[in-house]
Design a protein around this motif. Sequence first.
Motif, PDB file in Angstrom:
ATOM      1  N   LYS A  79      32.280  12.241 -34.589  1.00 14.66           N
ATOM      2  CA  LYS A  79      32.868  12.633 -35.866  1.00 14.66           C
ATOM      3  C   LYS A  79      31.760  12.791 -36.903  1.00 14.66           C
ATOM      4  CE  LYS A  79      37.002  10.025 -34.869  1.00 14.66           C
ATOM      5  NZ  LYS A  79      37.795   8.861 -35.166  1.00 14.66           N
ATOM      6  N   SER A  80      31.576  14.002 -37.382  1.00 19.61           N
ATOM      7  CA  SER A  80      30.601  14.212 -38.448  1.00 19.61           C
ATOM      8  C   SER A  80      31.332  14.413 -39.768  1.00 19.61           C
ATOM      9  CB  SER A  80      29.682  15.385 -38.134  1.00 19.61           C
ATOM     10  OG  SER A  80      30.441  16.535 -37.826  1.00 19.61           O
ATOM     11  N   PHE A  81      32.108  15.487 -39.881  1.00 12.88           N
ATOM     12  CA  PHE A  81      32.938  15.706 -41.063  1.00 12.88           C
ATOM     13  C   PHE A  81      33.956  16.790 -40.745  1.00 12.88           C
ATOM     14  CE2 PHE A  81      29.479  18.710 -41.465  1.00 12.88           C
ATOM     15  CZ  PHE A  81      30.103  19.881 -41.886  1.00 12.88           C
ATOM     16  N   GLY A  82      35.016  16.812 -41.516  1.00 13.28           N
ATOM     17  CA  GLY A  82      36.013  17.876 -41.422  1.00 13.28           C
ATOM     18  C   GLY A  82      36.043  18.600 -42.745  1.00 13.28           C
ATOM     19  N   ALA A  83      36.208  19.919 -42.697  1.00  6.69           N
ATOM     20  CA  ALA A  83      36.196  20.683 -43.948  1.00  6.69           C
ATOM     21  C   ALA A  83      37.038  21.937 -43.827  1.00  6.69           C
ATOM     22  CB  ALA A  83      34.762  21.060 -44.320  1.00  6.69           C
ATOM     23  N   CYS A  84      37.467  22.423 -44.956  1.00  3.34           N
ATOM     24  CA  CYS A  84      38.082  23.738 -45.061  1.00  3.34           C
ATOM     25  C   CYS A  84      37.186  24.549 -45.986  1.00  3.34           C
ATOM     26  CB  CYS A  84      39.501  23.641 -45.602  1.00  3.34           C
ATOM     27  SG  CYS A  84      39.652  22.782 -47.178  1.00  3.34           S
ATOM     28  N   ALA A  85      37.124  25.852 -45.732  1.00  2.00           N
ATOM     29  CA  ALA A  85      36.186  26.681 -46.497  1.00  2.00           C
ATOM     30  C   ALA A  85      36.793  28.027 -46.852  1.00  2.00           C
ATOM     31  CB  ALA A  85      34.916  26.900 -45.692  1.00  2.00           C
ATOM     32  N   LEU A  86      36.523  28.448 -48.063  1.00  2.00           N
ATOM     33  CA  LEU A  86      36.840  29.794 -48.534  1.00  2.00           C
ATOM     34  C   LEU A  86      35.511  30.448 -48.886  1.00  2.00           C
ATOM     35  CD1 LEU A  86      38.849  31.983 -49.620  1.00  2.00           C
ATOM     36  CD2 LEU A  86      38.644  30.842 -51.830  1.00  2.00           C
ATOM     37  N   THR A  87      35.265  31.629 -48.345  1.00  2.00           N
ATOM     38  CA  THR A  87      34.029  32.354 -48.609  1.00  2.00           C
ATOM     39  C   THR A  87      34.319  33.526 -49.530  1.00  2.00           C
ATOM     40  OG1 THR A  87      33.180  31.756 -46.434  1.00  2.00           O
ATOM     41  CG2 THR A  87      32.090  33.594 -47.562  1.00  2.00           C
ATOM     42  N   ILE A  88      33.558  33.619 -50.619  1.00  2.00           N
ATOM     43  CA  ILE A  88      33.682  34.716 -51.579  1.00  2.00           C
ATOM     44  C   ILE A  88      32.378  35.505 -51.500  1.00  2.00           C
ATOM     45  CG2 ILE A  88      34.004  35.333 -54.014  1.00  2.00           C
ATOM     46  CD1 ILE A  88      35.358  32.523 -54.313  1.00  2.00           C
ATOM     47  N   LEU A  89      32.471  36.769 -51.101  1.00  2.00           N
ATOM     48  CA  LEU A  89      31.271  37.580 -50.885  1.00  2.00           C
ATOM     49  C   LEU A  89      30.919  38.472 -52.062  1.00  2.00           C
ATOM     50  CD1 LEU A  89      31.853  38.546 -47.158  1.00  2.00           C
ATOM     51  CD2 LEU A  89      30.297  36.819 -48.075  1.00  2.00           C
ATOM     52  N   SER A  90      31.764  38.563 -53.064  1.00  2.00           N
ATOM     53  CA  SER A  90      31.483  39.411 -54.227  1.00  2.00           C
ATOM     54  C   SER A  90      30.384  38.795 -55.078  1.00  2.00           C
ATOM     55  CB  SER A  90      32.737  39.588 -55.066  1.00  2.00           C
ATOM     56  OG  SER A  90      33.750  40.185 -54.309  1.00  2.00           O
TER      57      SER A  90
END
Length: 191
Positions: A79-90
């Motif tokens: 177990k290292s970490f859990g994450a959710c991600a949103l990527t914005i490329l603008s």
Amino acid sequence: MKKNQLYLLLLLLIVSTTFSQNEINGNIENKNEKGRLKYWDLLYREGRSYGYITSIDSITVQEGKYALQIREDSKADDKSFGACALTILSRFEGKNITLKGYVKTENVKNGWAGLWVRINKGKEMLEFNNMQENPILGTNDWKEYSITLPFHPEENKILVGGLLVGEGKAWFDNFRVFIDGVPIEKVNQVK
């Protein structure tokens, strides 16, 4: 007749532009045809270790229909970490970027929960904060948190989200991104 068609076309453009700009500001209410959230990565992992389960929650929410939940996977060895991600490329002009979001936790220990922001230029990380210095611990009801970092107009990738390190559960909802205090969906994009 042509005048009415032009007005209708302009109205459709405004509505579609507004919809797509709102989606870049942390919206977790839109699902695709497979029932997954649009634009969000819920399987974020480091290397080969998952150790956490990230899911959409329709029961424990701060606002709207859905929140994101991260919990430790009791069956996982690594177990290292859990994450959710949103990527914005603008690309945007500005001096500071702020992420605001609501977090609720349950029995978080031996680590922390928090929001996170990363600014990249290509593969180079320019700025990063994951609330490790201001961790959310224990059991807490919904509360708004924020991170503000220097912003680099030359960036080409903004990543935002929530994370859990250690044991317990964390919920994330109502993410909003601001550049110099202005909601990102209202900031002019650099061409």
